[in-house]
Design an enzyme around this catalytic site. Structure first.
Site, PDB file in Angstrom:
ATOM      1  N   GLU A   1      27.587  45.549  29.265  1.00 35.02           N
ATOM      2  CA  GLU A   1      27.563  44.359  30.142  1.00 35.02           C
ATOM      3  C   GLU A   1      28.156  44.670  31.518  1.00 35.02           C
ATOM      4  O   GLU A   1      29.121  44.032  31.944  1.00 35.02           O
ATOM      5  CB  GLU A   1      28.377  43.230  29.501  1.00 35.02           C
ATOM      6  CG  GLU A   1      27.966  42.838  28.094  1.00 35.02           C
ATOM      7  CD  GLU A   1      28.967  41.875  27.434  1.00 35.02           C
ATOM      8  OE1 GLU A   1      30.097  41.706  27.926  1.00 35.02           O
ATOM      9  OE2 GLU A   1      28.600  41.291  26.402  1.00 35.02           O
TER      10      GLU A   1
ATOM     11  N   GLY B   1      28.900  44.656  35.425  1.00 31.90           N
ATOM     12  CA  GLY B   1      28.703  43.758  36.566  1.00 31.90           C
ATOM     13  C   GLY B   1      29.042  44.506  37.842  1.00 31.90           C
ATOM     14  O   GLY B   1      28.180  45.040  38.529  1.00 31.90           O
ATOM     15  N   ARG B   2      30.343  44.595  38.101  1.00 31.29           N
ATOM     16  CA  ARG B   2      30.847  45.177  39.342  1.00 31.29           C
ATOM     17  C   ARG B   2      30.215  46.532  39.701  1.00 31.29           C
ATOM     18  O   ARG B   2      29.838  46.767  40.838  1.00 31.29           O
ATOM     19  CB  ARG B   2      32.362  45.362  39.196  1.00 31.29           C
ATOM     20  CG  ARG B   2      33.059  45.762  40.470  1.00 31.29           C
ATOM     21  CD  ARG B   2      34.542  46.096  40.190  1.00 31.29           C
ATOM     22  NE  ARG B   2      35.216  45.089  39.409  1.00 31.29           N
ATOM     23  CZ  ARG B   2      35.872  44.053  39.930  1.00 31.29           C
ATOM     24  NH1 ARG B   2      35.944  43.899  41.231  1.00 31.29           N
ATOM     25  NH2 ARG B   2      36.463  43.178  39.140  1.00 31.29           N
TER      26      ARG B   2
ATOM     27  N   TYR C   1      43.665  38.364  44.276  1.00 30.16           N
ATOM     28  CA  TYR C   1      44.264  39.505  43.557  1.00 30.16           C
ATOM     29  C   TYR C   1      44.986  40.461  44.491  1.00 30.16           C
ATOM     30  O   TYR C   1      45.315  41.564  44.072  1.00 30.16           O
ATOM     31  CB  TYR C   1      43.189  40.359  42.868  1.00 30.16           C
ATOM     32  CG  TYR C   1      42.096  39.687  42.126  1.00 30.16           C
ATOM     33  CD1 TYR C   1      42.367  38.872  41.020  1.00 30.16           C
ATOM     34  CD2 TYR C   1      40.762  39.913  42.474  1.00 30.16           C
ATOM     35  CE1 TYR C   1      41.327  38.300  40.306  1.00 30.16           C
ATOM     36  CE2 TYR C   1      39.721  39.351  41.750  1.00 30.16           C
ATOM     37  CZ  TYR C   1      40.013  38.540  40.675  1.00 30.16           C
ATOM     38  OH  TYR C   1      38.987  37.990  39.967  1.00 30.16           O
TER      39      TYR C   1
ATOM     40  N   CYS D   1      43.276  27.421  56.921  1.00 30.45           N
ATOM     41  CA  CYS D   1      44.669  27.024  57.060  1.00 30.45           C
ATOM     42  C   CYS D   1      45.479  27.378  55.821  1.00 30.45           C
ATOM     43  O   CYS D   1      45.930  26.496  55.080  1.00 30.45           O
ATOM     44  CB  CYS D   1      44.745  25.533  57.356  1.00 30.45           C
ATOM     45  SG  CYS D   1      43.728  25.127  58.774  1.00 30.45           S
ATOM     46  N   GLU D   2      45.611  28.655  55.577  1.00 21.56           N
ATOM     47  CA  GLU D   2      46.410  29.182  54.474  1.00 21.56           C
ATOM     48  C   GLU D   2      46.913  30.548  54.931  1.00 21.56           C
ATOM     49  O   GLU D   2      46.123  31.343  55.466  1.00 21.56           O
ATOM     50  CB  GLU D   2      45.547  29.456  53.223  1.00 21.56           C
ATOM     51  CG  GLU D   2      44.833  28.285  52.617  1.00 21.56           C
ATOM     52  CD  GLU D   2      45.696  27.473  51.672  1.00 21.56           C
ATOM     53  OE1 GLU D   2      46.782  27.937  51.276  1.00 21.56           O
ATOM     54  OE2 GLU D   2      45.263  26.354  51.346  1.00 21.56           O
TER      55      GLU D   2
HETATM   56  C1  LIG Z   1      32.962  39.593  33.707  1.00 16.19           C
HETATM   57  C2  LIG Z   1      32.419  40.111  32.458  1.00 16.19           C
HETATM   58  C3  LIG Z   1      31.697  41.309  32.422  1.00 16.19           C
HETATM   59  C4  LIG Z   1      31.482  42.167  33.625  1.00 16.19           C
HETATM   60  O1  LIG Z   1      32.645  42.777  34.069  1.00 16.19           O
HETATM   61  P1  LIG Z   1      32.570  43.850  35.258  1.00 16.19           P
HETATM   62  O2  LIG Z   1      33.964  44.261  35.435  1.00 16.19           O
HETATM   63  O3  LIG Z   1      32.016  43.167  36.443  1.00 16.19           O
HETATM   64  O4  LIG Z   1      31.695  44.963  34.797  1.00 16.19           O
HETATM   65  C5  LIG Z   1      31.158  41.705  31.221  1.00 16.19           C
HETATM   66  N1  LIG Z   1      31.317  40.968  30.101  1.00 16.19           N
HETATM   67  C6  LIG Z   1      32.030  39.826  30.083  1.00 16.19           C
HETATM   68  C7  LIG Z   1      32.163  39.066  28.836  1.00 16.19           C
HETATM   69  C8  LIG Z   1      32.598  39.356  31.257  1.00 16.19           C
HETATM   70  O5  LIG Z   1      33.308  38.226  31.250  1.00 16.19           O
END
Ligand SMILES: *Cc1c(COP(=O)(O)O)cnc(C)c1O
Length: 453
Positions: free
Chosen positions: A274, A276-277, A317, A381-382
């Site tokens: 899974e 993403g980043r 973060y 404004c932060e």
């Molecule tokens: C956010 C998330 C991802 C993706 O994470 P990345 O760090 O972006 O690869 C995969 N699985 C679940 C369940 C997530 O919540």
């Protein structure tokens, strides 16, 4: 990994397009993605896993723009979703429901029903109560829901605490010690079909060891289940591979994939991941313009037209994003109007220091004598509204800056705080530029609001 954002004669380009031209056409702030970078990252993943049956499920929350989802869908990707809204996006973008896994601790009845109707691949169930709810809804609908339990392996991902998810104290997943009992229960329910197991221990991981530790714990449980006759079809090892923002040295996609393949050696469950980043992070930048330079006694501020509502990661973060000048040619002393030559400001760099800014591979032809150290801040404004601290740059009012590595959790986390319409998004493809999201208008912001008579 190869960069698709490079300087040509001191002008920063996205593929074959000058970012300065994008700013003229589409305005700022503007997210700019490279199609080649997105495609390249996906192919690296798919190639690295090609020796075994696998499904890459792009984590939609990292960047949910329809054009990006559509691009990945056409490359064969599945999707990891965490809400009904994300499923709607995936389907609107041409994604296949039967390649969708549904994660998240708070799935509502409406969301579960919608996902069952759509025919998703699997629910990643995160609690005993969710399992009950899923079973009831499936039974009422006369459906059988495919289930994987998200197991919390209690492994330290060694990342920022806000993006660590695989520790006992985190809200995610089913406790490792309770998973076996819950699997037995799920296997006995007629409207549930147990198909897999999954874990996801956090985001922006820069080592392979926590992934391996989590996978080994998951596999031990898989073997326990097999002894009881519960056979799984897939193993979902989550996402979380980090990228380089600053000086991190995360494993490459290939190294990461090889490490996973090694722990799975000799097993034949289908592998789901899974990411993403790592697929989108370095494929996007946030283009912004300097509105004002504001020298101060302690610090100089560069006030830009992008803010924490556009890119929340620094405020949330304390995340680092590299900030590059879009045009590296010499600028006149930008602060000369403000600074008295005789008091020679402490933060002004000497020419010799400015020369050291030339990167080894750099094409920089003009050494700038007018670099200063800036706090790069937005107009909100932060005090937490900053994009970068202490950055050496030779800039002037009107200069363009590129906030790098902004493709993941950038636009996705944006808001309308301070009634700021969200930025435009464009995707560069060679020398073509496609607008993939129009800049929001203020009217759109209050369109749903009603005054009380
Ligand atoms: C956010 C998330 C991802 C993706 O994470 P990345 O760090 O972006 O690869 C995969 N699985 C679940 C369940 C997530 O919540």
């Amino acid at each position: 990994m190869k960069s698709y954002f490079n300087y040509h004669r001191d002008q920063l380009f996205a593929e074959d397009v000058a970012l300065a031209d994008i700013a003229v056409r589409f305005g700022t702030p503007c997210y700019v993605y490279s199609r080649a970078a997105l495609t390249d990252a996906y192919h690296q993943f798919a190639d690295a896993l090609k020796t075994r049956e696998h499904l890459i499920c792009f984590a939609v929350k990292s960047n949910p723009n329809l054009a990006i989802l559509n691009l990945f869908a056409r490359l064969g990707s599945g999707f990891d979703i965490v809400s009904g809204g994300e499923l709607q996006r995936v389907l609107a973008a041409g994604g296949a429901a039967n390649k969708v896994v549904f994660s998240g601790v708070g799935k509502t009845e409406v969301e579960i029903q919608y996902a069952l109707e759509a025919g998703i691949l699997c629910f990643n169930v995160e609690s005993a109560s969710e399992l009950d709810r899923l079973s009831q809804i499936a039974s009422r609908m006369g459906e059988v829901a495919s289930v994987s339990l998200r197991v919390n392996p209690d492994v330290d991902a060694k990342t920022h605490p806000y993006i660590s998810t695989g520790l006992k104290q985190n809200k995610f997943g089913v406790a490792y010690t309770e998973a076996l009992a819950l699997y037995r229960k799920a296997a006995a329910l007629p409207h549930l079909h147990v198909t897999g197991m999954d874990c996801h221990i956090g985001s922006q991981l820069t080592e392979t060891s926590p992934f391996i530790a989590a996978a080994e714990k998951v596999l031990a449980l898989v073997e326990r289940l097999a002894l009881e006759g519960i056979k799984l079809e897939h193993l979902d090892l989550g996402g979380g591979l980090g990228i380089r923002y600053d000086d991190e040295t995360p494993p490459s996609i290939t190294e990461y994939a090889q490490a996973l393949l090694k722990v799975l050696h000799g097993r034949n469950e289908k592998l789901i991941v899974e990411p993403g980043r790592v697929l989108v992070g370095n494929a996007g930048v946030l283009l912004t313009k300097v509105e004002y330079l504001k020298p101060g006694e302690e610090k100089h501020f560069a006030i830009v037209d992008a803010a924490m509502n556009d890119l929340m990661r620094p405020a949330l973060y304390d995340a680092y994003h590299e900030i590059l000048e879009v045009d590296r040619r010499q600028v006149a002393n930008p602060l000369s109007n403000f600074l008295d030559e005789t008091t020679s400001h402490s933060t002004k760099l000497q020419n010799s220091a400015a020369k050291s800014l030339v990167t080894p591979e750099g094409e920089r032809t003009n050494v700038k004598g007018n670099s200063f150290i800036y706090e790069v801040v937005g107009p909100i404004c932060e005090t937490g509204d900053f994009l970068g601290h202490g950055r050496e740059m030779a800039i002037d009012q009107g200069s363009l800056l590129a906030v790098m590595s902004a493709g993941a959790y950038g636009m996705s986390m944006s808001s309308n705080y301070n009634s700021r319409p969200r930025a435009a998004e464009v995707m560069v493809d060679g020398s073509d530029v496609n607008l993939i999201r129009e800049r929001e208008t203020v009217q759109q912001l209050f369109a749903g609001e009603k005054m009380v008579v």
